[in-house]
Design a protein around this motif. Structure first.
Motif, PDB file in Angstrom:
ATOM      1  N   THR A 287      -2.357   2.444   5.192  1.00 24.53           N
ATOM      2  CA  THR A 287      -2.005   3.853   5.020  1.00 24.53           C
ATOM      3  C   THR A 287      -2.612   4.616   6.190  1.00 24.53           C
ATOM      4  O   THR A 287      -3.824   4.544   6.414  1.00 24.53           O
ATOM      5  CB  THR A 287      -2.562   4.432   3.702  1.00 24.53           C
ATOM      6  OG1 THR A 287      -1.929   3.814   2.600  1.00 24.53           O
ATOM      7  CG2 THR A 287      -2.326   5.936   3.644  1.00 24.53           C
TER       8      THR A 287
ATOM      9  N   GLN B 203       0.846  -1.187   0.000  1.00 17.12           N
ATOM     10  CA  GLN B 203       0.000   0.000   0.000  1.00 17.12           C
ATOM     11  C   GLN B 203       0.887   1.244   0.000  1.00 17.12           C
ATOM     12  O   GLN B 203       1.971   1.247   0.583  1.00 17.12           O
ATOM     13  CB  GLN B 203      -0.909   0.045   1.232  1.00 17.12           C
ATOM     14  CG  GLN B 203      -1.955  -1.061   1.245  1.00 17.12           C
ATOM     15  CD  GLN B 203      -2.907  -0.917   2.425  1.00 17.12           C
ATOM     16  OE1 GLN B 203      -2.944  -1.757   3.321  1.00 17.12           O
ATOM     17  NE2 GLN B 203      -3.689   0.152   2.419  1.00 17.12           N
TER      18      GLN B 203
ATOM     19  N   CYS C 114      -3.459   0.494  -3.534  1.00 24.71           N
ATOM     20  CA  CYS C 114      -3.255  -0.878  -3.063  1.00 24.71           C
ATOM     21  C   CYS C 114      -2.840  -1.778  -4.219  1.00 24.71           C
ATOM     22  O   CYS C 114      -3.503  -1.802  -5.268  1.00 24.71           O
ATOM     23  CB  CYS C 114      -4.545  -1.423  -2.438  1.00 24.71           C
ATOM     24  SG  CYS C 114      -4.484  -3.180  -2.023  1.00 24.71           S
TER      25      CYS C 114
ATOM     26  N   CYS D 149      -5.873  -2.493   3.095  1.00 26.43           N
ATOM     27  CA  CYS D 149      -6.289  -3.217   1.909  1.00 26.43           C
ATOM     28  C   CYS D 149      -5.957  -4.690   2.122  1.00 26.43           C
ATOM     29  O   CYS D 149      -4.959  -5.027   2.770  1.00 26.43           O
ATOM     30  CB  CYS D 149      -5.545  -2.673   0.689  1.00 26.43           C
ATOM     31  SG  CYS D 149      -5.846  -3.557  -0.836  1.00 26.43           S
TER      32      CYS D 149
ATOM     33  N   TRP E 295     -11.180  -3.256   0.921  1.00 23.83           N
ATOM     34  CA  TRP E 295     -10.702  -2.103   1.680  1.00 23.83           C
ATOM     35  C   TRP E 295     -11.423  -2.075   3.039  1.00 23.83           C
ATOM     36  O   TRP E 295     -12.651  -2.266   3.105  1.00 23.83           O
ATOM     37  CB  TRP E 295     -10.988  -0.789   0.952  1.00 23.83           C
ATOM     38  CG  TRP E 295     -10.074  -0.481  -0.190  1.00 23.83           C
ATOM     39  CD1 TRP E 295     -10.283  -0.718  -1.519  1.00 23.83           C
ATOM     40  CD2 TRP E 295      -8.797   0.162  -0.116  1.00 23.83           C
ATOM     41  NE1 TRP E 295      -9.227  -0.271  -2.267  1.00 23.83           N
ATOM     42  CE2 TRP E 295      -8.303   0.283  -1.429  1.00 23.83           C
ATOM     43  CE3 TRP E 295      -8.028   0.663   0.938  1.00 23.83           C
ATOM     44  CZ2 TRP E 295      -7.077   0.864  -1.726  1.00 23.83           C
ATOM     45  CZ3 TRP E 295      -6.814   1.240   0.642  1.00 23.83           C
ATOM     46  CH2 TRP E 295      -6.348   1.341  -0.677  1.00 23.83           C
TER      47      TRP E 295
END
Lengths: 115, 115
Positions: free
Chosen positions: B110, B6, B23, B92, B34
């Motif tokens: 993230t 990611q 991703c 992800c 997600w």
């Protein structure tokens, strides 16, 4: 509605002892459960799973128990090791309809194993 | 690559700006998911892609959130006009077929901070 709850935010155990992490769910329609472990700044890592056709699944030091009548599952780690210290999430998967493949997670339990 | 990747790993943005999170799933995995984890919360499902099927968007919290998956591989999650409550870790995951009772493999996430 599908809910997964881990009512203990944290658990502290001594190295070598058993760790028991608990999880409750509300919707019996969805029949596959997973446990993930998460270290800080990393993504969750799959640990072990169980299908509702079983009541126990074992993999090395990790055993998951499923009590369908109580809508409860637990993860047993024995013997616990300091490297097991992490956040543990239980998750329930839908296996049909719009929930197919999607995971519903509990809030997580922080396990600390003391040397 | 060997796992789900990611980017970026961290993102700080100002309220009202748009952000894109990327991703890269495991090669050969047809299902992509997600999730997000807000502070002190469990992982919350956002959206699920399986092969060429229409994505399951049932978890997207508002119309400011959208995602696409190009060529059946890389996915981008876009948040428009970010709000402070969007601050979270966005995770992800991918799985082989998305047909249920499969292991989902997660990326590192993230970390988004909206000021």
């Amino acid at each position: 509605d599908q809910q997964v709850k881990q009512n203990s935010p944290s658990l502290s155990v001594q190295e070598g002892r058993i760790s028991i992490l608990n999880c409750d769910y509300t919707n019996s329609m969805f029949d596959y459960f997973l446990w993930y472990k998460k270290y800080p700044a990393e993504g969750p890592t799959f640990l072990i799973s169980i299908s509702s056709i079983k009541d126990k699944n074992e993999d090395g030091r990790f055993t998951v128990f499923l009590n369908k009548s109580a809508k409860h599952l637990s993860l047993h780690i024995v013997p616990s090791q300091p490297g097991d210290s992490a956040v543990y999430f239980c998750a329930q998967e839908g296996t049909g309809g719009t929930s197919y493949g999607k995971l519903t997670f509990g809030q997580g339990t922080i396990l600390t194993v003391h040397p | 690559g060997a796992g789900v990747s990611q980017s970026p790993s961290n993102k700080v943005t100002e309220k009202g700006k748009d952000v894109e999170l990327r991703c890269d799933p495991i090669s050969g995995h047809t299902a992509l998911y997600w999730y997000r984890q807000s502070l002190g919360q469990g992982l919350e499902f956002l959206i699920y892609f399986q092969g060429n099927s229409a994505p399951d968007k049932s978890g997207l919290p508002s119309d400011r959130f959208s995602a696409e998956r190009t060529g059946g591989s890389v996915s981008t999650l876009t948040i428009q006009r970010t709000q402070q409550e969007d601050s979270a870790v966005y995770l992800c995951a991918s799985s082989l077929n998305g047909e249920g009772q499969e292991t989902q493999y997660f990326g590192p996430g993230t970390r988004l901070l909206v000021l």
